[in-house]
Write an enzyme that holds these catalytic residues in place. Structure first.
Site, short mmCIF file in Angstrom:
data_model
loop_
_atom_site.label_atom_id
_atom_site.label_comp_id
_atom_site.label_asym_id
_atom_site.label_seq_id
_atom_site.Cartn_x
_atom_site.Cartn_y
_atom_site.Cartn_z
N TYR A 156 0.83 -1.21 0.00
CA TYR A 156 0.00 0.00 0.00
C TYR A 156 0.87 1.26 0.00
O TYR A 156 0.64 2.18 -0.79
CB TYR A 156 -0.91 -0.01 1.23
CG TYR A 156 -1.77 1.23 1.35
CD1 TYR A 156 -2.90 1.38 0.55
CD2 TYR A 156 -1.45 2.23 2.26
CE1 TYR A 156 -3.69 2.52 0.66
CE2 TYR A 156 -2.24 3.36 2.37
CZ TYR A 156 -3.36 3.51 1.57
OH TYR A 156 -4.12 4.63 1.67
N LYS A 160 1.23 4.28 -2.93
CA LYS A 160 0.92 5.69 -2.72
C LYS A 160 2.12 6.59 -3.01
O LYS A 160 1.94 7.75 -3.40
CB LYS A 160 0.39 5.90 -1.30
CG LYS A 160 -0.97 5.25 -1.07
CD LYS A 160 -2.03 5.78 -2.06
CE LYS A 160 -3.40 5.25 -1.76
NZ LYS A 160 -4.44 5.81 -2.66
#
Length: 230
Positions: A156, A160
């Site tokens: 994750y 990002k």
């Protein structure tokens, strides 16, 4: 009147951003992979619904066609759809565990942005707001005073980081459209297990940028308190 599309807008932060922008007088389209949940959310808010799976070319193409037929342009695109994915120790993580996170958070953002560029170019003061995270920040994930340093989310977080960098690259090369990244921060939604600040606080950065009109900057990354450390 400003027309805004929010991907993943049927719940959580996307839903709150939609509610706030409707209150600000915008026309809001909620994009959702789940047609039933998306339509229910749109009906509850007084928004429009378009079925939109950011991982599927045909779905994205169909969403563009729908909004083109109804409105003919798009003023603000909020790339909010994202997933946490499977959490694994970095040393044990496989490419197969990483792939679905990137497919939604990174490749989905690129797919949607590219498809909607023609409609954005027909909009008034067009802008794209990409939802990033402090989990993708070197500075914040190394700062013991920050909550981001307490988690190991390699898939994750790295996705990002890619979102923030893509935002700067779009901003540098497409000057007629403003591109910015916003970090909601750790916000109490289903995504975080209801841990963190209020949803209203998490929505502030995106709502602020989506309502600046001709004063919208480009190439920035921010949270609700200011510039996001990189």
């Amino acid at each position: 009147m400003t027309t805004t599309l929010i991907t993943g807008g049927n719940r959580g932060l996307g839903y709150e951003v939609a509610r706030r922008l409707l209150d600000a007088g915008q026309t809001v389209w909620i994009g959702s992979r789940d047609a039933s949940a998306g339509q229910e959310a749109a009906d509850g808010l007084g928004a429009h619904f378009v079925q939109l799976d950011v991982t599927d070319d045909a779905s994205v193409t169909s969403a563009v066609a729908t909004i083109r037929a109804w409105v003919g342009h798009l003023d603000v695109l909020i790339n909010n759809a994202g997933i946490l994915g499977e959490v694994a120790a970095p040393g044990d993580m496989t490419a197969d565990q990483l792939r679905p996170v990137y497919e939604t958070n990174v490749f989905g953002l690129v797919r949607v942005t590219r498809a909607f560029l023609p409609l954005l170019r027909k909009g008034t003061d067009p802008s794209v707001i990409n939802v990033t995270s402090g989990m993708g920040s070197f500075a914040l994930t190394h700062d013991p005073a920050r909550v981001e340093s307490q988690y190991t989310l390699a898939a994750y977080g790295s996705s990002k980081s890619a979102v923030t960098m893509l935002t700067t690259q779009y901003a540098k090369t497409i000057p007629e459209i403003r591109f910015n990244a916003v970090d909601p921060g750790q916000t109490a939604t289903d995504f975080t297990g209801n841990v963190g600040q209020t949803v209203a606080e998490g929505a502030e950065a995106a709502v602020r940028l989506a309502t600046l009109g001709p004063a919208t900057p480009t190439g920035t990354a921010s949270d609700r308190t200011g510039t996001l450390p990189w």
